[in-house]
Design a protein around this motif. Structure first.
Motif, PDB file in Angstrom:
ATOM      1  N   ASP A 402     -29.142  31.994  10.146  1.00 40.88           N
ATOM      2  CA  ASP A 402     -29.475  33.385  10.477  1.00 40.88           C
ATOM      3  C   ASP A 402     -28.250  34.284  10.556  1.00 40.88           C
ATOM      4  OD1 ASP A 402     -32.160  32.728  10.674  1.00 40.88           O
ATOM      5  OD2 ASP A 402     -32.007  32.226  12.800  1.00 40.88           O
ATOM      6  N   ALA A 403     -27.139  33.737  11.030  1.00 38.05           N
ATOM      7  CA  ALA A 403     -25.958  34.560  11.291  1.00 38.05           C
ATOM      8  C   ALA A 403     -25.315  35.032   9.990  1.00 38.05           C
ATOM      9  CB  ALA A 403     -24.943  33.782  12.113  1.00 38.05           C
ATOM     10  N   ASP A 404     -24.866  36.281   9.995  1.00 37.69           N
ATOM     11  CA  ASP A 404     -24.065  36.807   8.883  1.00 37.69           C
ATOM     12  C   ASP A 404     -22.605  36.443   9.071  1.00 37.69           C
ATOM     13  OD1 ASP A 404     -26.063  38.663   7.359  1.00 37.69           O
ATOM     14  OD2 ASP A 404     -26.353  39.153   9.465  1.00 37.69           O
ATOM     15  N   VAL A 405     -22.189  36.398  10.328  1.00 37.96           N
ATOM     16  CA  VAL A 405     -20.814  36.037  10.670  1.00 37.96           C
ATOM     17  C   VAL A 405     -20.852  35.094  11.866  1.00 37.96           C
ATOM     18  CG1 VAL A 405     -18.556  36.878  11.454  1.00 37.96           C
ATOM     19  CG2 VAL A 405     -19.897  38.258   9.849  1.00 37.96           C
ATOM     20  N   VAL A 406     -20.068  34.031  11.796  1.00 35.62           N
ATOM     21  CA  VAL A 406     -19.888  33.153  12.955  1.00 35.62           C
ATOM     22  C   VAL A 406     -18.396  33.111  13.279  1.00 35.62           C
ATOM     23  CG1 VAL A 406     -20.092  30.825  13.895  1.00 35.62           C
ATOM     24  CG2 VAL A 406     -21.899  31.723  12.403  1.00 35.62           C
ATOM     25  N   ILE A 407     -18.063  33.497  14.517  1.00 28.93           N
ATOM     26  CA  ILE A 407     -16.682  33.450  14.991  1.00 28.93           C
ATOM     27  C   ILE A 407     -16.585  32.380  16.068  1.00 28.93           C
ATOM     28  CG2 ILE A 407     -14.846  34.711  16.182  1.00 28.93           C
ATOM     29  CD1 ILE A 407     -15.936  37.275  14.992  1.00 28.93           C
ATOM     30  N   LEU A 408     -15.693  31.417  15.866  1.00 29.52           N
ATOM     31  CA  LEU A 408     -15.454  30.364  16.849  1.00 29.52           C
ATOM     32  C   LEU A 408     -14.144  30.662  17.568  1.00 29.52           C
ATOM     33  CD1 LEU A 408     -16.317  27.292  14.578  1.00 29.52           C
ATOM     34  CD2 LEU A 408     -17.864  28.655  15.998  1.00 29.52           C
ATOM     35  N   VAL A 409     -14.196  30.739  18.895  1.00 31.49           N
ATOM     36  CA  VAL A 409     -13.024  31.076  19.702  1.00 31.49           C
ATOM     37  C   VAL A 409     -12.282  29.789  20.054  1.00 31.49           C
ATOM     38  CG1 VAL A 409     -12.200  32.178  21.807  1.00 31.49           C
ATOM     39  CG2 VAL A 409     -14.234  33.077  20.640  1.00 31.49           C
ATOM     40  N   HIS A 410     -10.974  29.776  19.761  1.00 29.94           N
ATOM     41  CA  HIS A 410     -10.157  28.591  20.023  1.00 29.94           C
ATOM     42  C   HIS A 410      -8.831  29.020  20.647  1.00 29.94           C
ATOM     43  CE1 HIS A 410      -8.294  24.719  19.670  1.00 29.94           C
ATOM     44  NE2 HIS A 410      -7.413  25.107  18.761  1.00 29.94           N
ATOM     45  N   ARG A 411      -8.458  28.371  21.755  1.00 32.15           N
ATOM     46  CA  ARG A 411      -7.171  28.636  22.400  1.00 32.15           C
ATOM     47  C   ARG A 411      -6.404  27.322  22.517  1.00 32.15           C
ATOM     48  NH1 ARG A 411      -8.966  30.664  27.775  1.00 32.15           N
ATOM     49  NH2 ARG A 411      -6.765  30.390  28.285  1.00 32.15           N
ATOM     50  N   PRO A 412      -5.401  27.102  21.670  1.00 30.16           N
ATOM     51  CA  PRO A 412      -4.670  25.827  21.665  1.00 30.16           C
ATOM     52  C   PRO A 412      -4.068  25.463  23.014  1.00 30.16           C
ATOM     53  CG  PRO A 412      -4.127  27.133  19.727  1.00 30.16           C
ATOM     54  CD  PRO A 412      -4.933  28.016  20.615  1.00 30.16           C
ATOM     55  N   GLU A 413      -3.635  26.463  23.794  1.00 32.96           N
ATOM     56  CA  GLU A 413      -2.956  26.163  25.052  1.00 32.96           C
ATOM     57  C   GLU A 413      -3.860  25.472  26.072  1.00 32.96           C
ATOM     58  OE1 GLU A 413      -1.658  29.766  26.855  1.00 32.96           O
ATOM     59  OE2 GLU A 413      -3.633  30.699  26.788  1.00 32.96           O
ATOM     60  N   VAL A 414      -5.176  25.624  25.893  1.00 33.79           N
ATOM     61  CA  VAL A 414      -6.104  24.981  26.822  1.00 33.79           C
ATOM     62  C   VAL A 414      -6.049  23.467  26.689  1.00 33.79           C
ATOM     63  CG1 VAL A 414      -8.555  24.712  27.406  1.00 33.79           C
ATOM     64  CG2 VAL A 414      -7.626  26.988  26.894  1.00 33.79           C
ATOM     65  N   TYR A 415      -5.754  22.992  25.483  1.00 33.33           N
ATOM     66  CA  TYR A 415      -5.787  21.556  25.216  1.00 33.33           C
ATOM     67  C   TYR A 415      -4.399  20.923  25.104  1.00 33.33           C
ATOM     68  CZ  TYR A 415     -10.579  22.790  23.973  1.00 33.33           C
ATOM     69  OH  TYR A 415     -11.857  23.260  24.007  1.00 33.33           O
ATOM     70  N   GLU A 416      -3.344  21.725  25.197  1.00 29.12           N
ATOM     71  CA  GLU A 416      -2.000  21.199  24.972  1.00 29.12           C
ATOM     72  C   GLU A 416      -1.035  21.772  26.003  1.00 29.12           C
ATOM     73  OE1 GLU A 416       1.423  21.186  21.445  1.00 29.12           O
ATOM     74  OE2 GLU A 416      -0.608  21.951  21.041  1.00 29.12           O
ATOM     75  N   ASP A 417      -0.477  20.921  26.829  1.00 27.94           N
ATOM     76  CA  ASP A 417       0.519  21.378  27.802  1.00 27.94           C
ATOM     77  C   ASP A 417       1.771  21.856  27.072  1.00 27.94           C
ATOM     78  OD1 ASP A 417      -1.159  20.697  29.845  1.00 27.94           O
ATOM     79  OD2 ASP A 417      -0.323  18.677  30.086  1.00 27.94           O
ATOM     80  N   ASP A 418       2.380  22.911  27.595  1.00 26.85           N
ATOM     81  CA  ASP A 418       3.594  23.478  26.992  1.00 26.85           C
ATOM     82  C   ASP A 418       3.389  23.796  25.509  1.00 26.85           C
ATOM     83  OD1 ASP A 418       5.001  23.146  29.425  1.00 26.85           O
ATOM     84  OD2 ASP A 418       5.390  21.037  28.901  1.00 26.85           O
ATOM     85  N   SER A 419       2.226  24.323  25.202  1.00 25.39           N
ATOM     86  CA  SER A 419       1.921  24.653  23.813  1.00 25.39           C
ATOM     87  C   SER A 419       2.851  25.746  23.300  1.00 25.39           C
ATOM     88  CB  SER A 419       0.470  25.134  23.677  1.00 25.39           C
ATOM     89  OG  SER A 419       0.228  25.649  22.387  1.00 25.39           O
ATOM     90  N   PRO A 420       3.381  25.594  22.080  1.00 22.29           N
ATOM     91  CA  PRO A 420       4.201  26.667  21.506  1.00 22.29           C
ATOM     92  C   PRO A 420       3.394  27.923  21.201  1.00 22.29           C
ATOM     93  CG  PRO A 420       3.764  24.971  19.872  1.00 22.29           C
ATOM     94  CD  PRO A 420       3.260  24.432  21.176  1.00 22.29           C
ATOM     95  N   ARG A 421       2.060  27.803  21.289  1.00 24.05           N
ATOM     96  CA  ARG A 421       1.201  28.953  20.998  1.00 24.05           C
ATOM     97  C   ARG A 421       0.572  29.509  22.270  1.00 24.05           C
ATOM     98  NH1 ARG A 421      -3.059  28.190  16.723  1.00 24.05           N
ATOM     99  NH2 ARG A 421      -2.955  30.457  16.894  1.00 24.05           N
ATOM    100  N   ALA A 422       1.285  29.340  23.378  1.00 29.66           N
ATOM    101  CA  ALA A 422       0.790  29.899  24.635  1.00 29.66           C
ATOM    102  C   ALA A 422       0.618  31.403  24.494  1.00 29.66           C
ATOM    103  CB  ALA A 422       1.764  29.584  25.764  1.00 29.66           C
ATOM    104  N   GLY A 423      -0.506  31.907  24.996  1.00 28.25           N
ATOM    105  CA  GLY A 423      -0.777  33.347  24.910  1.00 28.25           C
ATOM    106  C   GLY A 423      -1.467  33.765  23.632  1.00 28.25           C
ATOM    107  N   GLU A 424      -1.784  32.795  22.765  1.00 25.78           N
ATOM    108  CA  GLU A 424      -2.471  33.117  21.514  1.00 25.78           C
ATOM    109  C   GLU A 424      -3.887  32.552  21.514  1.00 25.78           C
ATOM    110  OE1 GLU A 424      -0.299  31.751  18.151  1.00 25.78           O
ATOM    111  OE2 GLU A 424       1.455  33.018  18.534  1.00 25.78           O
ATOM    112  N   ALA A 425      -4.726  33.143  20.692  1.00 23.59           N
ATOM    113  CA  ALA A 425      -6.086  32.646  20.495  1.00 23.59           C
ATOM    114  C   ALA A 425      -6.435  32.790  19.023  1.00 23.59           C
ATOM    115  CB  ALA A 425      -7.080  33.407  21.360  1.00 23.59           C
ATOM    116  N   ASP A 426      -7.196  31.842  18.515  1.00 22.36           N
ATOM    117  CA  ASP A 426      -7.660  31.891  17.136  1.00 22.36           C
ATOM    118  C   ASP A 426      -9.122  32.311  17.104  1.00 22.36           C
ATOM    119  OD1 ASP A 426      -5.247  31.052  16.113  1.00 22.36           O
ATOM    120  OD2 ASP A 426      -5.805  28.919  16.117  1.00 22.36           O
ATOM    121  N   LEU A 427      -9.411  33.318  16.281  1.00 20.61           N
ATOM    122  CA  LEU A 427     -10.794  33.702  16.000  1.00 20.61           C
ATOM    123  C   LEU A 427     -11.105  33.139  14.618  1.00 20.61           C
ATOM    124  CD1 LEU A 427     -10.732  37.426  17.196  1.00 20.61           C
ATOM    125  CD2 LEU A 427     -11.031  35.332  18.541  1.00 20.61           C
ATOM    126  N   ILE A 428     -11.833  32.039  14.602  1.00 19.63           N
ATOM    127  CA  ILE A 428     -12.096  31.318  13.361  1.00 19.63           C
ATOM    128  C   ILE A 428     -13.391  31.839  12.741  1.00 19.63           C
ATOM    129  CG2 ILE A 428     -12.476  29.046  12.326  1.00 19.63           C
ATOM    130  CD1 ILE A 428     -11.070  27.882  14.855  1.00 19.63           C
TER     131      ILE A 428
END
Length: 459
Positions: A402-428
């Motif tokens: 049904d969806a025309d667009v599906v956006i999946l929200v992903h934040r690497p820092e949630v799953y990785e301590d001391d992530s180099p991508r702290a403060g970032e989020a991916d809209l997939i």
């Protein structure tokens, strides 16, 4: 045209009900159509078969159109033969009735005028029929709020049908008839004259999607706590505050007060934690809150509905009222798994899939984009890279379809301590009907209850 109605031996005038109609105009329309093929084209632009009060007139109209479509003559003799072939000649009385129709019309040039009269009477009949249906709904016994909402939606739909029948076309278009309009649209695209879609609030996302379009269903999905609600509220805030559009948020999870705090925090860049902790707000914070409120209140209407148990029928009824009063440019539903159908469902996946289908229909009916939030299952947490996939949609069923667009929200820092991508989020963009899939990286500023373009300051 004579004001006297032609006597019709096949119709019982004495006992017939008298809803709005004009028998003389109906007879004149049919007479004109049998006199001139040009009149047929004029009449079909104004009325269709359902606009005739007398069923026999509808049968004559259909017979004329069938002959016209084959390129055959449409005089009384040929129409009579066509009616006889269909087994409907006795329905109109006798073949003489057709000759009388032709003889009574002085000129076929007034066919469109006669048709307008028929159309107006048909509309009045539909109003009466809608009133009867609404009255029947009003007398129906109901058990709860969900049934009341469904009845109100059916009543509104009955009225909408009257408008739609008079304002929409036949529902189909010949490919050849689209040529000029589509070539013109193509020229507009190439010349940069196309009106962009509703801005999402994120430049990179806009460059890929072109903004949200009327009729689209956009699904924003993520695991709990990753910010999918924040993202959707950001989009509604952008539409209303930055672009003067009307947005409505149907929140089944957060209260009006929680949403108010989040929207003000995001617009004023005031820490949401400070707004909820005693003695932490500074005078400068109050200044930013005041400025934010001024901007929000001077923008387009931003409407919040926090009804905890909401069905699609309730959303549809409320959205229609909002559109009638304020206009409507964006709907946000937070979130699908908290919706109810008002009835006991044997299969929750089927029920959620039905919600998505109904929301897609709602987007098309109201010609607005609908952003629906959805949970993801635990699939991402069980994979090494933790990135969500389209198949992770919880109780998805028809969501992907049904969806025309599906956006999946992903934040690497949630799953990785001391992530180099702290403060970032991916809209997939896991699905993008009519466009490319991609990943857009944004800044997460959840201390302000917001996301932002990476290029913007994060302080």
């Amino acid at each position: 045209m004579s004001n006297a109605m032609i006597a019709d031996p096949g119709f019982d005038y004495a006992n017939a009900p008298m809803p709005p109609h004009d028998m003389v105009a109906e007879q004149a329309v049919l007479g004109a159509m049998m006199l001139s093929a040009d009149a047929i084209g004029e009449v079909t632009e104004v009325i269709d078969v359902g606009d005739f009060y007398r069923p026999a007139h509808a049968a004559i109209y259909q017979a004329i159109l069938a002959l016209y479509g084959k390129g055959d003559p449409t005089d009384a003799l040929v129409v009579s033969a066509e009616l006889e072939r269909r087994g409907e000649l006795q329905r109109i009385g006798t073949a003489n009735y057709l000759h009388t129709l032709m003889a009574t019309v002085p000129t076929a040039s007034n066919a469109a005028h006669y048709a307008q009269i028929v159309a107006k009477k048909a509309t009045l009949r539909r109003v009466g029929e809608a009133g009867t249906r609404i009255q029947q709904l009003g007398y129906a016994g109901v058990q709860g709020a969900d049934e009341i909402a469904a009845i109100l939606d059916q009543a509104q739909a009955a009225l909408d049908t009257v408008v739609d029948d008079r304002s929409t076309n036949s529902g189909y278009t010949l490919f050849a008839e689209m040529r000029a309009a589509r070539l013109s649209a193509l020229d507009d695209v190439q010349a940069g004259r196309v009106e962009p879609g509703l801005p999402t609030g994120f430049l990179d996302l806009d460059s890929i999607t072109g903004g949200w379009k009327p009729g689209q269903l956009i699904v924003v999905a993520g695991r709990p706590g990753l910010g999918k609600s924040t993202l959707a509220v950001d989009m509604a805030r952008t539409a209303s505050v930055k672009h003067g559009k009307t947005s409505v948020i149907f929140s089944l999870e957060m209260s009006e007060a929680e949403l108010w705090d989040r929207i003000v925090s995001a617009e004023g860049k005031v820490r949401i934690r400070d707004m909820k902790t005693p003695h932490t707000l500074q005078p400068s914070d109050y200044d930013r809150i005041a400025d934010a409120l001024d901007r929000i209140e001077s923008g387009g209407p931003l409407i919040i509905d926090d009804t905890p148990t909401t069905t699609v029928a309730q959303i549809r009824a409320k959205a229609r009222r909002i559109k009638a009063r304020h206009g409507l440019d964006l709907i946000v539903v937070d979130y699908l798994q908290l919706m109810t159908s008002g009835a006991r469902a044997e299969n929750r996946q089927v029920e959620v899939s039905e919600f998505s289908r109904q929301l897609k229909i709602l987007a098309k009916e109201l010609e607005v984009p609908v952003i629906a939030l959805s949970q993801l299952n635990r699939g991402p947490e069980q994979r090494q890279d933790k990135r969500p996939m389209l198949s992770d949609l919880r109780e998805s069923g028809a969501l992907e379809q049904d969806a025309d667009v599906v956006i999946l929200v992903h934040r690497p820092e949630v799953y990785e301590d001391d992530s180099p991508r702290a403060g970032e989020a991916d809209l997939i963009l896991a699905k993008h009907r009519g466009g490319p899939t991609a990943t857009v990286t944004v800044a997460q500023q959840l201390h302000y209850s917001r996301f932002a373009d990476l290029a913007l300051p994060q302080s």
